[in-house]
Design a protein around this motif. Structure first.
Motif, PDB file in Angstrom:
ATOM      1  N   UNK A 177      -1.163  34.800 -41.367  1.00  0.00           N
ATOM      2  CA  UNK A 177      -2.393  35.375 -40.867  1.00  0.00           C
ATOM      3  C   UNK A 177      -3.533  34.729 -41.654  1.00  0.00           C
ATOM      4  N   UNK A 178      -4.602  34.410 -40.958  1.00  0.00           N
ATOM      5  CA  UNK A 178      -5.769  33.826 -41.612  1.00  0.00           C
ATOM      6  C   UNK A 178      -6.959  34.773 -41.481  1.00  0.00           C
ATOM      7  N   UNK A 179      -7.849  34.715 -42.447  1.00  0.00           N
ATOM      8  CA  UNK A 179      -9.029  35.571 -42.444  1.00  0.00           C
ATOM      9  C   UNK A 179     -10.274  34.725 -42.697  1.00  0.00           C
ATOM     10  N   UNK A 180     -11.370  35.122 -42.072  1.00  0.00           N
ATOM     11  CA  UNK A 180     -12.657  34.450 -42.276  1.00  0.00           C
ATOM     12  C   UNK A 180     -13.728  35.517 -42.464  1.00  0.00           C
ATOM     13  N   UNK A 181     -14.600  35.279 -43.403  1.00  0.00           N
ATOM     14  CA  UNK A 181     -15.722  36.197 -43.614  1.00  0.00           C
ATOM     15  C   UNK A 181     -16.829  35.821 -42.639  1.00  0.00           C
ATOM     16  N   UNK A 182     -17.389  36.833 -41.991  1.00  0.00           N
ATOM     17  CA  UNK A 182     -18.470  36.612 -41.028  1.00  0.00           C
ATOM     18  C   UNK A 182     -19.724  37.284 -41.572  1.00  0.00           C
ATOM     19  N   UNK A 183     -20.573  36.523 -42.189  1.00  0.00           N
ATOM     20  CA  UNK A 183     -21.767  37.096 -42.782  1.00  0.00           C
ATOM     21  C   UNK A 183     -21.414  37.999 -43.948  1.00  0.00           C
ATOM     22  N   UNK A 184     -22.240  38.986 -44.187  1.00  0.00           N
ATOM     23  CA  UNK A 184     -22.040  39.890 -45.320  1.00  0.00           C
ATOM     24  C   UNK A 184     -21.135  41.063 -45.006  1.00  0.00           C
ATOM     25  N   UNK A 185     -21.035  41.463 -43.741  1.00  0.00           N
ATOM     26  CA  UNK A 185     -20.405  42.736 -43.436  1.00  0.00           C
ATOM     27  C   UNK A 185     -19.354  42.713 -42.335  1.00  0.00           C
ATOM     28  N   UNK A 186     -18.739  41.578 -42.088  1.00  0.00           N
ATOM     29  CA  UNK A 186     -17.685  41.528 -41.076  1.00  0.00           C
ATOM     30  C   UNK A 186     -16.652  40.476 -41.465  1.00  0.00           C
ATOM     31  N   UNK A 187     -15.427  40.691 -40.985  1.00  0.00           N
ATOM     32  CA  UNK A 187     -14.318  39.774 -41.234  1.00  0.00           C
ATOM     33  C   UNK A 187     -13.555  39.564 -39.938  1.00  0.00           C
ATOM     34  N   UNK A 188     -13.010  38.366 -39.755  1.00  0.00           N
ATOM     35  CA  UNK A 188     -12.184  38.062 -38.592  1.00  0.00           C
ATOM     36  C   UNK A 188     -10.782  37.734 -39.076  1.00  0.00           C
ATOM     37  N   UNK A 189      -9.784  38.093 -38.278  1.00  0.00           N
ATOM     38  CA  UNK A 189      -8.381  37.811 -38.581  1.00  0.00           C
ATOM     39  C   UNK A 189      -7.775  37.120 -37.366  1.00  0.00           C
ATOM     40  N   UNK A 190      -6.977  36.063 -37.604  1.00  0.00           N
ATOM     41  CA  UNK A 190      -6.294  35.361 -36.515  1.00  0.00           C
ATOM     42  C   UNK A 190      -4.879  34.980 -36.934  1.00  0.00           C
ATOM     43  N   UNK A 191      -4.055  34.661 -35.963  1.00  0.00           N
ATOM     44  CA  UNK A 191      -2.701  34.173 -36.185  1.00  0.00           C
ATOM     45  C   UNK A 191      -2.787  32.659 -36.330  1.00  0.00           C
ATOM     46  N   UNK A 192      -2.330  32.116 -37.441  1.00  0.00           N
ATOM     47  CA  UNK A 192      -2.471  30.681 -37.686  1.00  0.00           C
ATOM     48  C   UNK A 192      -1.661  29.824 -36.719  1.00  0.00           C
ATOM     49  N   UNK A 193      -0.641  30.389 -36.084  1.00  0.00           N
ATOM     50  CA  UNK A 193       0.124  29.619 -35.093  1.00  0.00           C
ATOM     51  C   UNK A 193      -0.676  29.413 -33.820  1.00  0.00           C
ATOM     52  N   UNK A 194      -1.679  30.246 -33.592  1.00  0.00           N
ATOM     53  CA  UNK A 194      -2.527  30.151 -32.406  1.00  0.00           C
ATOM     54  C   UNK A 194      -3.993  30.157 -32.827  1.00  0.00           C
ATOM     55  N   UNK A 195      -4.444  29.080 -33.467  1.00  0.00           N
ATOM     56  CA  UNK A 195      -5.792  29.075 -34.042  1.00  0.00           C
ATOM     57  C   UNK A 195      -6.916  29.240 -33.016  1.00  0.00           C
ATOM     58  N   UNK A 196      -6.662  28.947 -31.762  1.00  0.00           N
ATOM     59  CA  UNK A 196      -7.678  29.128 -30.731  1.00  0.00           C
ATOM     60  C   UNK A 196      -7.519  30.469 -30.021  1.00  0.00           C
ATOM     61  N   UNK A 197      -6.495  31.240 -30.415  1.00  0.00           N
ATOM     62  CA  UNK A 197      -6.214  32.525 -29.787  1.00  0.00           C
ATOM     63  C   UNK A 197      -7.214  33.593 -30.192  1.00  0.00           C
ATOM     64  N   UNK A 198      -6.914  34.839 -29.865  1.00  0.00           N
ATOM     65  CA  UNK A 198      -7.851  35.925 -30.129  1.00  0.00           C
ATOM     66  C   UNK A 198      -8.003  36.246 -31.613  1.00  0.00           C
ATOM     67  N   UNK A 199      -9.185  36.710 -31.963  1.00  0.00           N
ATOM     68  CA  UNK A 199      -9.481  37.148 -33.329  1.00  0.00           C
ATOM     69  C   UNK A 199      -9.805  38.639 -33.300  1.00  0.00           C
ATOM     70  N   UNK A 200      -9.353  39.343 -34.312  1.00  0.00           N
ATOM     71  CA  UNK A 200      -9.735  40.749 -34.477  1.00  0.00           C
ATOM     72  C   UNK A 200     -10.867  40.784 -35.490  1.00  0.00           C
ATOM     73  N   UNK A 201     -11.891  41.550 -35.192  1.00  0.00           N
ATOM     74  CA  UNK A 201     -13.076  41.622 -36.035  1.00  0.00           C
ATOM     75  C   UNK A 201     -13.122  42.987 -36.703  1.00  0.00           C
ATOM     76  N   UNK A 202     -13.339  42.989 -38.013  1.00  0.00           N
ATOM     77  CA  UNK A 202     -13.389  44.225 -38.798  1.00  0.00           C
ATOM     78  C   UNK A 202     -14.694  44.303 -39.577  1.00  0.00           C
ATOM     79  N   UNK A 203     -15.172  45.515 -39.769  1.00  0.00           N
ATOM     80  CA  UNK A 203     -16.334  45.704 -40.629  1.00  0.00           C
ATOM     81  C   UNK A 203     -15.897  45.505 -42.081  1.00  0.00           C
ATOM     82  N   UNK A 204     -16.859  45.361 -42.939  1.00  0.00           N
ATOM     83  CA  UNK A 204     -16.567  45.200 -44.367  1.00  0.00           C
ATOM     84  C   UNK A 204     -15.779  46.395 -44.901  1.00  0.00           C
ATOM     85  N   UNK A 205     -16.183  47.592 -44.531  1.00  0.00           N
ATOM     86  CA  UNK A 205     -15.487  48.792 -45.019  1.00  0.00           C
ATOM     87  C   UNK A 205     -14.063  48.872 -44.496  1.00  0.00           C
TER      88      UNK A 205
END
Length: 104
Positions: A57-85
């Protein structure tokens, strides 16, 4: 409104959409399930324990208050977005072993 986002957060949640603002101006917008490849400027990170065939699983920080998670086997696939909390709560639980009873 998502209970994980306070009025002081810069991530605004509207119908499962996160919008980063800077100085009152909208900068980026993210939505759960959007293609990970469409998240401009995302710098994806994965654990050093991942293997050579990208089974992780890979994670990317999106600005100050959000994070995205994706499956590395499908890098162009869907991402789940989470708040900082939300992300902090997950990381805290994982670091305390709260998910250790799940089979691997």
């Amino acid at each position: 409104m998502n209970p994980g986002v306070s009025s002081s957060d810069r991530a605004v949640v509207r119908r499962r959409r996160w919008m980063r603002t800077e100085g009152g101006h909208e900068m980026d917008e993210w939505e759960n399930g959007m293609r990970a490849g469409e998240i401009a400027g995302a710098r994806w990170r994965k654990a050093t324990a991942s293997d050579a065939v990208n089974d992780c699983v890979e994670v990317a920080r999106l600005g100050e208050n959000a994070f995205a998670v994706r499956n590395s086997r499908y890098p162009e696939g869907p991402a789940l977005i989470y708040t900082r909390r939300e992300w902090e709560a997950f990381v805290d639980g994982a670091s305390k072993g709260e998910f250790n009873d799940m089979p691997v």
